[in-house]
Design an enzyme around this catalytic site. Structure first.
Site, short mmCIF file in Angstrom:
data_model
loop_
_atom_site.label_atom_id
_atom_site.label_comp_id
_atom_site.label_asym_id
_atom_site.label_seq_id
_atom_site.Cartn_x
_atom_site.Cartn_y
_atom_site.Cartn_z
N HIS A 268 -4.79 5.61 2.59
CA HIS A 268 -3.97 6.47 3.39
C HIS A 268 -4.64 8.01 3.22
CE1 HIS A 268 -0.95 3.22 2.15
NE2 HIS A 268 -1.07 3.13 3.27
N ASP B 189 -3.27 -10.95 -3.37
CA ASP B 189 -3.09 -9.57 -3.68
C ASP B 189 -3.54 -9.52 -5.57
OD1 ASP B 189 -2.13 -7.99 -1.66
OD2 ASP B 189 0.16 -8.82 -1.83
N MET B 190 -4.15 -8.07 -5.74
CA MET B 190 -4.54 -7.97 -7.23
C MET B 190 -3.46 -7.35 -7.88
SD MET B 190 -6.96 -9.06 -9.07
CE MET B 190 -8.29 -9.15 -8.22
N ARG C 86 9.53 -0.96 -8.44
CA ARG C 86 8.44 -1.25 -9.31
C ARG C 86 7.34 -0.58 -8.99
NH1 ARG C 86 10.90 -6.67 -9.25
NH2 ARG C 86 9.55 -6.98 -7.50
N ALA D 223 -2.49 0.77 -8.10
CA ALA D 223 -1.18 1.57 -8.17
C ALA D 223 -0.43 1.16 -9.52
CB ALA D 223 -0.22 1.01 -7.24
N GLN E 287 -9.55 -2.98 -6.92
CA GLN E 287 -9.06 -1.85 -7.01
C GLN E 287 -9.91 -0.91 -7.77
OE1 GLN E 287 -4.28 -3.07 -8.45
NE2 GLN E 287 -5.74 -4.23 -9.57
N ARG F 188 -10.60 -6.41 0.38
CA ARG F 188 -9.70 -5.39 0.64
C ARG F 188 -9.80 -4.37 -0.53
NH1 ARG F 188 -3.70 -6.84 0.20
NH2 ARG F 188 -3.92 -7.63 2.28
#
Length: 306
Positions: free
Chosen positions: A225, A132-133, A286, A187, A161, A182
């Site tokens: 999404h 994950d980033m 968070r 976010a 991202q 991915r």
């Protein structure tokens, strides 16, 4: 100010108990988090796989502050991967790992060693790992560790991202044979100097990055999404002659399950990002604090299953 209020709430055990026990909020938590234990994650994974979906499991534990905690997170993942193999779920399930949970912020070498142990366990189970980033201050470190891990575990996935200004360049670097990437919007609350601030600019960046990945020789994992971006991705995948086994869509657990089913029924690989763990409260808070606009996102997700 709203961000400060949310962060204060994230540290309140009283508010946590209210969220956990109130009927409405308890149902919301159950919708977005599989539960607190590996057994909960396995149970949810079995159901999702039975519905024709793939899964990426994330053990929640971002607040690692010492080596013992980092090793405990590593051991949790190793045990989880063993459970996936024993249950016959590994082929359809990978794991997502945050390097901060493995010690990245205070000992990069320890984080790399812990990640390597998880990658080895994943290989033994017959599956893979995606790193994950997190916020932009860790991007270079994460990509450096990724490069090291791929020497022995070439299937290790990356996350990029689209809201970061550097991401188009990173996509070009990673759109190589065997590379799994991915692509998400991002976010975290980032400064304008490193990240696009306007939603339309983030969306445009996402499409540019998507085109780079689909035109490349890697395996794009399209994490969004947004109905418009999903439609663009469907169109672009056809434009670049991508077959259904050459890319996948990824959506969060509990978000737009009807759309997950539609994409899968159309022949696409759809992977559900499935979080679990005792830190579920901190995880949700968070996510909201990093970007208070997420409040509206989760409200829409609760209001509709489409």
């Amino acid at each position: 100010m709203l961000r400060s209020v949310i962060l204060a709430a994230s540290r309140s055990s009283r508010i946590e108990r209210l969220v956990e026990t109130a009927p409405l909020t308890r149902d919301v938590v159950r919708r977005f988090v599989a539960g607190t234990t590996a057994d909960d994650a396995l149970r949810a994974t079995r159901q999702l796989v039975g519905e024709g979906l793939a899964v990426s499991i994330d053990h929640l534990g971002e607040d690692t502050v010492n080596g013992d905690q980092a090793v405990a997170v590593r051991d949790e993942y190793v045990a989880l991967l063993g459970g996936l193999a024993e249950a016959g779920l590994a082929e359809a399930t990978e794991v997502s790992v945050k390097l901060s949970a493995l010690g990245q912020k205070f000992d990069e070498r320890l984080a790399r060693e812990n990640a390597a142990a998880i990658c080895a366990a994943a290989s033994a189970a017959g599956t893979t790992v995606t790193l994950d980033m997190e916020d932009h201050t860790t991007t270079d470190s994460t990509l450096d560790i990724l490069a090291e891990l791929r020497k022995d575990h070439p299937g290790t996935g990356a996350v990029l991202q689209a809201y970061l200004r550097r991401t188009e360049s990173d996509c070009r670097e990673l759109a190589t044979p065997g590379s799994r990437v991915r692509l998400c919007k991002g976010a975290y609350a980032e400064p304008e100097s490193v990240a696009f601030q306007a939603a339309r600019d983030v969306d445009r960046s996402y499409v540019r990055c998507l085109n780079i990945l689909l035109a490349g020789q890697g395996y794009p994992m399209i994490a969004t999404h947004d109905p418009r971006l999903i439609a663009i991705a469907e169109d672009r995948s056809r434009w670049f002659d991508r077959t259904p086994d050459e890319f996948e869509f990824q959506l969060l657990y509990g978000v737009r399950p009807d759309e997950q089913a539609r994409l899968a029924e159309a022949g696409n690989t759809v992977r559900v990002y499935l979080p679990y763990g005792t830190d579920w409260y901190g995880y949700l808070m968070r996510r909201l604090a990093e970007r208070p606009a997420n409040l509206a996102f989760f409200a829409r997700a609760v209001a509709t299953r489409k």
